[in-house]
Design a protein around this motif. Structure first.
Motif, PDB file in Angstrom:
ATOM      1  N   ALA A   1      11.907   8.202  15.219  1.00  0.00           N
ATOM      2  CA  ALA A   1      11.473   7.210  14.037  1.00  0.00           C
ATOM      3  C   ALA A   1      10.369   7.863  13.341  1.00  0.00           C
ATOM      4  N   TYR A   2       9.996   9.273  13.486  1.00  0.00           N
ATOM      5  CA  TYR A   2       9.148   9.638  12.648  1.00  0.00           C
ATOM      6  C   TYR A   2       9.448   9.535  11.308  1.00  0.00           C
ATOM      7  N   SER A   3      10.528   9.703  10.691  1.00  0.00           N
ATOM      8  CA  SER A   3      10.595   9.528   9.250  1.00  0.00           C
ATOM      9  C   SER A   3      10.719   8.109   8.576  1.00  0.00           C
ATOM     10  N   VAL A   4      10.478   7.071   9.605  1.00  0.00           N
ATOM     11  CA  VAL A   4      10.717   5.850   8.907  1.00  0.00           C
ATOM     12  C   VAL A   4       9.327   5.397   8.278  1.00  0.00           C
ATOM     13  N   TYR A   5       9.415   4.713   7.096  1.00  0.00           N
ATOM     14  CA  TYR A   5       8.413   4.572   6.310  1.00  0.00           C
ATOM     15  C   TYR A   5       7.871   3.100   6.657  1.00  0.00           C
ATOM     16  N   MET A   6       6.529   2.886   6.347  1.00  0.00           N
ATOM     17  CA  MET A   6       6.010   1.633   6.431  1.00  0.00           C
ATOM     18  C   MET A   6       5.195   1.420   5.210  1.00  0.00           C
ATOM     19  N   ARG A   7       5.297   0.087   4.692  1.00  0.00           N
ATOM     20  CA  ARG A   7       4.871  -0.309   3.395  1.00  0.00           C
ATOM     21  C   ARG A   7       3.655  -1.499   3.568  1.00  0.00           C
ATOM     22  N   GLY A   8       3.023  -1.291   4.674  1.00  0.00           N
ATOM     23  CA  GLY A   8       1.722  -2.039   4.621  1.00  0.00           C
ATOM     24  C   GLY A   8       1.204  -2.332   6.079  1.00  0.00           C
ATOM     25  N   ILE A   9       0.084  -2.895   6.108  1.00  0.00           N
ATOM     26  CA  ILE A   9      -0.574  -3.478   7.582  1.00  0.00           C
ATOM     27  C   ILE A   9      -0.624  -4.866   7.796  1.00  0.00           C
TER      28      ILE A   9
ATOM     29  N   PRO B   1     -11.692  -2.386   7.512  1.00  0.00           N
ATOM     30  CA  PRO B   1     -10.609  -1.510   7.164  1.00  0.00           C
ATOM     31  C   PRO B   1      -9.598  -2.223   6.323  1.00  0.00           C
ATOM     32  N   LEU B   2      -9.314  -3.486   6.717  1.00  0.00           N
ATOM     33  CA  LEU B   2      -8.428  -4.325   6.114  1.00  0.00           C
ATOM     34  C   LEU B   2      -8.785  -4.584   4.478  1.00  0.00           C
ATOM     35  N   THR B   3     -10.056  -4.458   4.135  1.00  0.00           N
ATOM     36  CA  THR B   3     -10.296  -4.654   2.894  1.00  0.00           C
ATOM     37  C   THR B   3     -10.123  -3.059   1.958  1.00  0.00           C
ATOM     38  N   VAL B   4     -10.248  -2.094   2.691  1.00  0.00           N
ATOM     39  CA  VAL B   4      -9.943  -0.795   2.188  1.00  0.00           C
ATOM     40  C   VAL B   4      -8.787  -0.873   1.995  1.00  0.00           C
ATOM     41  N   PHE B   5      -7.649  -1.229   2.764  1.00  0.00           N
ATOM     42  CA  PHE B   5      -6.282  -1.059   2.399  1.00  0.00           C
ATOM     43  C   PHE B   5      -5.891  -2.093   1.043  1.00  0.00           C
ATOM     44  N   LYS B   6      -6.631  -2.722   0.611  1.00  0.00           N
ATOM     45  CA  LYS B   6      -6.296  -3.368  -0.643  1.00  0.00           C
ATOM     46  C   LYS B   6      -6.575  -2.583  -1.738  1.00  0.00           C
ATOM     47  N   ALA B   7      -7.017  -1.414  -1.785  1.00  0.00           N
ATOM     48  CA  ALA B   7      -7.284  -0.368  -2.858  1.00  0.00           C
ATOM     49  C   ALA B   7      -6.091   0.341  -3.193  1.00  0.00           C
ATOM     50  N   ASP B   8      -6.026   0.444  -4.565  1.00  0.00           N
ATOM     51  CA  ASP B   8      -4.838   1.424  -4.960  1.00  0.00           C
ATOM     52  C   ASP B   8      -5.206   2.409  -5.841  1.00  0.00           C
ATOM     53  N   GLU B   9      -4.172   3.041  -6.789  1.00  0.00           N
ATOM     54  CA  GLU B   9      -4.701   3.813  -7.749  1.00  0.00           C
ATOM     55  C   GLU B   9      -5.423   3.418  -8.924  1.00  0.00           C
TER      56      GLU B   9
ATOM     57  N   MET C   1       1.020  -1.049   0.152  1.00  0.00           N
ATOM     58  CA  MET C   1       0.035   0.030  -0.065  1.00  0.00           C
ATOM     59  C   MET C   1       1.134   1.150   0.112  1.00  0.00           C
ATOM     60  N   LYS C   2       0.249   2.305  -0.146  1.00  0.00           N
ATOM     61  CA  LYS C   2       0.895   3.552  -0.408  1.00  0.00           C
ATOM     62  C   LYS C   2       1.990   3.663   0.911  1.00  0.00           C
ATOM     63  N   PRO C   3       3.294   3.927   0.758  1.00  0.00           N
ATOM     64  CA  PRO C   3       4.075   4.130   1.695  1.00  0.00           C
ATOM     65  C   PRO C   3       3.835   5.433   2.641  1.00  0.00           C
ATOM     66  N   LEU C   4       3.771   5.254   4.097  1.00  0.00           N
ATOM     67  CA  LEU C   4       3.460   6.477   4.977  1.00  0.00           C
ATOM     68  C   LEU C   4       4.560   6.593   6.144  1.00  0.00           C
ATOM     69  N   THR C   5       4.970   7.785   6.334  1.00  0.00           N
ATOM     70  CA  THR C   5       5.819   7.754   7.600  1.00  0.00           C
ATOM     71  C   THR C   5       5.203   7.316   8.868  1.00  0.00           C
ATOM     72  N   LEU C   6       5.805   6.891   9.839  1.00  0.00           N
ATOM     73  CA  LEU C   6       5.434   6.616  11.118  1.00  0.00           C
ATOM     74  C   LEU C   6       4.855   7.663  11.840  1.00  0.00           C
ATOM     75  N   GLY C   7       5.672   8.917  11.574  1.00  0.00           N
ATOM     76  CA  GLY C   7       5.121  10.010  12.261  1.00  0.00           C
ATOM     77  C   GLY C   7       3.596  10.494  11.820  1.00  0.00           C
ATOM     78  N   PHE C   8       3.557  10.437  10.332  1.00  0.00           N
ATOM     79  CA  PHE C   8       2.322  10.830   9.833  1.00  0.00           C
ATOM     80  C   PHE C   8       1.200   9.703  10.060  1.00  0.00           C
ATOM     81  N   VAL C   9       1.668   8.477  10.239  1.00  0.00           N
ATOM     82  CA  VAL C   9       0.487   7.427  10.787  1.00  0.00           C
ATOM     83  C   VAL C   9       0.174   7.745  12.196  1.00  0.00           C
ATOM     84  N   ALA C  10       1.108   8.152  13.107  1.00  0.00           N
ATOM     85  CA  ALA C  10       0.708   8.462  14.688  1.00  0.00           C
ATOM     86  C   ALA C  10      -0.328   9.650  14.688  1.00  0.00           C
ATOM     87  N   GLU C  11      -0.053  10.573  13.890  1.00  0.00           N
ATOM     88  CA  GLU C  11      -0.994  11.683  13.618  1.00  0.00           C
ATOM     89  C   GLU C  11      -2.364  11.395  13.384  1.00  0.00           C
TER      90      GLU C  11
END
Length: 461
Positions: A31-39, A154-162, A10-20
């Motif tokens: 760890a704010y700028s570390v990227y996650m690539r999935g759930i 929510p897990l189903t929503v995460f399967k979507a992309d562009e 899924m679209k990569p997001l930083t941990l800081g952005f996810v926390a917000e």
């Protein structure tokens, strides 16, 4: 095309952005700028780069597996209690709520149409048919299996992309307030209510409670959206038409916008006519026509051709555990073990009653989560079984004793009661089945009635 891949990538997001987004506190700040690539919500199949949500339910607690998640390559864990010797982590009040907050953001990141489907019966079948029909117009994400709750949606929503054109989401509830949250996450453009009856009334109190909660799907859809509502259920029809949204009524009776007519069915399949177009589906029973009506309505709404819809219907042979017909040595077994409520139970029994048979046999398990309606619902089931004249009926479960007592009153048929599936399994060994017999097996999911289905297929020589 219907997508079935997981949420990795899924679209990569930083941990800081996810926390917000999830209203949590990230530890450590570095760890704010570390990227996650999935759930991931399961440490057993987590892939490196994913973020692990430690979800807590009645029978599980993901916090027990945060160490395993980190070892598997999780870049972060989302928890509601401070973990020992694990970083980075995001501390939140409720991890299930946090998962939904992230899904809300993700749903708005892409321009796809959301179809939300709910109702007392027929949700999964309708979801599958709608997904297959819409796949004729673009990429489709469909809720897998029973991913219809505050975790699965929510897990189903995460399967979507562009590339996604449609997301077909099943919304299942058993408590007051759950629909509000599911609708808030999904933000449906299209809403479907398949039927309203006594189901999950333990948490929703009564049929009116079911109706009130289910209607929130229509009320919460986008203003320019469209709601497809089963007009054969009068209480649902009247209530839905009072909502100031565009409503399309489907059904088999007069007074609906889109009507199925000339409905015919036998053990080989179901045929029907919609707007002068005849269709065939290789499924057992009349009730499937409602799922077909929804798929037809939504397909036509988005420009799917009649021939394409017809092809989808003709190639759809149902879902496992939902009135699935098997034949062995001229004996017919109907596997309807996925779940049960009063309406679904009645439809299954009426379907078997309408089939030619030497003897009609039924193994019926408890209908659970009915609350105060459990007693009267099981007594009505017993009376129905007696009226239909089933030759052999085995009731299974503590609640089903009420059904048994009604079915045996002034009845000369072979009717028995077993407190558990284990007890009933012993009786299967001595069951003398004959060619031409039809056997129905049905009960709520937690009854594990599929064990009886497996045992019966084994005793048929």
């Amino acid at each position: 095309m219907v997508k079935d891949e997981g949420v990795f990538g899924m679209k990569p997001l930083t941990l800081g952005f996810v926390a917000e987004l999830v209203k949590g506190r990230l530890v450590p700040d570095e760890a704010y700028s570390v990227y996650m690539r999935g759930i991931s919500t399961d440490s057993r199949n987590l892939r490196p780069g994913e973020i692990f949500f430690a979800l807590k339910g009645e029978r599980f607690d993901g916090h027990q597996f945060v160490q395993d998640a980190i070892k598997a390559g999780a870049v972060c864990v989302v928890v509601s209690q401070k973990p020992e010797n694990v970083t980075p982590y995001i501390l939140v009040n409720d991890t299930v709520f946090a998962l939904g907050e992230l899904a809300k953001f993700y749903r708005n990141e892409f321009d796809f149409t959301v179809v939300g489907i709910s109702g007392s019966v027929g949700k999964s079948t309708t979801k599958e048919l709608v997904g297959k029909v819409l796949s004729k117009k673009g990429e489709v994400v469909v809720s897998p299996k029973s991913f219809n709750n505050l975790i699965g949606l929510p897990l189903t929503v995460f399967k979507a992309d562009e590339t996604t054109s449609f997301a077909v989401l099943e919304l299942g509830i058993n408590k007051v307030g759950e629909m509000d949250r599911l609708v808030e996450i999904a933000k449906p453009d299209v809403a479907v209510l398949t039927a309203i009856s006594a189901a999950h009334t333990e948490g929703l109190k009564d049929v009116n409670g079911v109706l009130r909660e289910k209607l929130k799907l229509i009320e919460g859809m986008k203003d320019r959206g469209v709601g497809f509502v089963n007009g054969d259920f009068e209480n649902l029809k009247i209530a839905a038409m009072m909502i100031p949204k565009r409503i399309v009524l489907f059904g088999t009776t007069k007074g609906v916008d889109i009507q199925a007519q000339n409905i015919k069915w036998d053990k080989y399949g179901l045929s029907f006519v919609i707007e002068s177009n005849r269709f065939f589906m290789p499924v057992l029973g009349r009730f499937w026509v409602y799922s077909a009506l929804v798929a037809y309505c939504i397909g036509r709404e988005f420009g799917v051709g009649i021939a394409e819809i017809s092809d989808v219907f003709a190639g759809f042979d149902g879902l496992d555990g939902r009135m699935k017909l098997y034949e062995k040595n001229e004996i017919t077994i109907i596997d309807d073990t996925y779940n049960a409520n009063p309406l679904a139970m009645k439809e299954a029994l009426m379907t078997v009653y309408g089939l030619k048979a030497r003897r009609r046999i039924a193994f019926l398990g408890d209908m659970l989560e009915l609350g105060e309606l459990a007693f009267v619902s099981h007594r009505e089931l017993g009376r129905l079984v007696k009226e239909l004249g089933f030759d052999i009926v085995y009731f299974v479960g503590k609640l089903s004793k009420d059904a048994y007592e009604q079915a045996t009153a002034n009845n000369d048929k072979d009717v028995r009661w077993f407190s558990s599936v284990d007890e009933a399994l012993e009786s299967v060994k001595s069951l003398e089945l004959q060619k031409g017999d039809i056997i129905l097996i049905k009960g709520s999911r937690r009854m594990n009635m599929e064990r009886l289905f497996n045992a019966i297929t084994e005793v048929i020589k």
